[in-house]
Structures are given as structure tokens and as C-alpha cells.
Design an enzyme around this catalytic site. Structure first.
Site, PDB file in Angstrom:
ATOM      1  N   GLU A 180       0.823  -1.203   0.000  1.00  9.33           N
ATOM      2  CA  GLU A 180       0.000   0.000   0.000  1.00  9.33           C
ATOM      3  C   GLU A 180       0.863   1.263   0.000  1.00  9.33           C
ATOM      4  OE1 GLU A 180      -2.134  -3.041   2.717  1.00  9.33           O
ATOM      5  OE2 GLU A 180      -0.106  -2.618   1.991  1.00  9.33           O
ATOM      6  N   CYS A 214       0.052   0.699   7.720  1.00 12.65           N
ATOM      7  CA  CYS A 214      -0.551   1.138   6.460  1.00 12.65           C
ATOM      8  C   CYS A 214      -1.890   1.810   6.692  1.00 12.65           C
ATOM      9  CB  CYS A 214      -0.702  -0.041   5.507  1.00 12.65           C
ATOM     10  SG  CYS A 214       0.851  -0.495   4.696  1.00 12.65           S
TER      11      CYS A 214
END
Length: 256
Positions: A180, A214
């Protein structure tokens, strides 16, 4: 060669996200096939999650499938930079200038075209197509230690798409980046606008979700996006950064 690579690092610095330090930075990596990739500094309100320009550029270079042979920065390297580059890229490195590191015993090619970060296929027509892109991105993951590839794709409001995959650095996982994060730093490097959708696919674990780090990064860099998670044979799960991390700290109360 050095001046052209420096120019790319300076251009990347202009795309930095630095609301806390106010100190933009960029790094550009030259690959052995003459292509290059650059990344800006991307800060986060949870400061250890900040993606430095060097970390971002080295991670994007690792996904390009070629060997890094030179690195330029928009500012001088710090004392630990050569070790960071060596761990990420391998080989032996030297500083030719305060802002230029070069791999030993390597002939440097002419700086050519950039590594293409933005897909030409257009926006995914549906959630399934988006997670298919993320699954394809997972095949590019650099995961020598975990053998656990993860892919991601980010789509902005104009329909432009950038892929990312997780990158591990031998001996120190803290210097690597999750899928990500490589996708989000790649999106900033490519000049994408606000992120509309973020697709995530854990290739070996259908239904795997973004890690806590993330989630914090997504909450700040793409707070209004839809997060689409691959679930194997089941329909993709669609959620939001706020649902993944309720009450996330966004740094709005921090004074520079």
C-alpha cells in the site's frame, strides 16, 4: 549523467508531502538499463511511518526488476545513507559527491526514460478488475525473507492507476515498504491527484487487510478513498480508512 539524475531528484522533491517539517526532499535512482525512478519525501503524522525520499525511490526501483547503480538526492546524504543503499540494492557503493552515490565497478549508462509508474489501461471498470490489478502487482513483490507477496493499486479521481507491491530489505524489514505504501508513494511521484480507490490483494491470504502502519498512512494520504480488499472466490470487500482505523490521528493539531 549526475546533473540529469540530480534534476530528476529535484523534480521529485517538488511533489513532497511535508506538512510537518516543511522540508521537501527527492531522490532518483538510476537502473542498469538506463531507466530511472524518483520519489518524494512523504510525511505522516505518526512520524516513524514517514517515507523518506531515499526509501521510496529504492523501493520503487526494486519493483522495476533491474539493478540500481546510482542514486542522487535533492539534499546531501546523511551518514547512514550508504548502508541503507547497500542493504536495499546490494553491491558496494561510494559517495562521488555529497548528493550522489554510485555503485563500485559499474559503467554508468546515459540517463534514459523513467520507469512507467502510471498504467495506460485506464481505470478499473469494477472492484473485481481493480483487485485483479493488485494481484498482478503482487507478482512483482521483492520478498526474499517472507515469501509473502502483496499487491496494491491506487486510482485517482481522474482514473489514473499506479501499482505497488511489498519490498523487503535483507536484515532490516523496517527499511522496506508494504504494498500500500509503495503504491501511495508511487502515486505522489507520478503526480496523481486525490486517491479515489485503493485495491489490496494478499496473494497467499485472501481477505488479508492492510497492517496497522498502512492503515495510519492511508488515513492521512487517502482519507476519502474506498479500500477494496481481495477475498479470493468471494466478492471483494469494500471499506473505508475510517472503518479500518477509527479515530485515526491526522496531525491537524500539530504546529510546524
Amino acid at each position: 549523467m549526475p546533473d540529469r539524475l540530480r534534476a530528476h531528484a529535484q523534480a521529485a522533491a517538488a511533489r513532497s508531502y511535508v506538512p510537518y517539517s516543511g522540508a521537501p526532499a527527492g531522490a532518483a535512482v538510476l537502473l542498469d538499463d538506463g531507466r530511472w525512478v524518483a520519489a518524494p519525501r512523504t510525511e505522516n503524522a505518526s512520524f516513524p511511518l514517514t517515507i523518506t525520499a531515499l526509501q521510496g525511490a529504492l523501493s520503487l526501483a526494486a519493483l522495476a526488476g533491474q539493478t540500481a547503480i546510482a542514486v542522487a538526492q535533492s539534499r546531501p546524504f546523511g551518514p547512514a545513507a550508504l548502508g541503507e543503499i547497500t542493504d536495499a540494492a546490494g553491491g558496494t557503493w561510494r559517495l562521488d559527491d555529497p548528493d550522489l552515490a554510485v555503485a563500485e565497478a559499474v559503467a554508468l549508462p546515459v540517463v534514459g526514460e523513467p520507469v512507467g509508474l502510471t498504467l495506460d489501461v485506464g481505470p478499473p471498470p469494477d472492484a473485481a478488475a481493480g483487485v485483479a490489478l493488485a494481484l498482478d502487482a503482487a507478482s512483482r513483490a521483492a520478498v526474499p525473507a517472507s515469501n509473502f507477496p502483496v499487491g496494491a493499486a491506487v486510482e485517482d479521481e481522474a482514473g489514473r492507476v499506479v501499482l505497488g507491491a511489498n519490498v523487503e530489505v535483507a536484515g532490516d524489514w523496517t527499511r522496506g515498504l508494504c504494498a500500500e505504501r509503495t503504491a501511495l508513494v508511487g502515486a505522489r511521484a507520478a503526480g496523481l491527484g486525490p486517491i479515489r480507490r485503493l485495491y489490496v490483494a494478499c496473494a497467499k491470504a485472501p481477505g488479508g487487510t492492510p497492517c496497522g502502519g498502512c492503515r495510519q498512512v492511508i488515513a492521512e494520504l487517502a482519507p476519502d478513498c474506498a479500500v477494496v480488499i481481495w477475498r479470493g472466490a468471494d466478492e471483494p470487500e469494500i471499506t473505508t480508512p475510517a472503518a479500518l482505523l477509527p479515530g485515526a490521528f491526522d496531525g491537524s493539531a500539530l504546529a510546524r
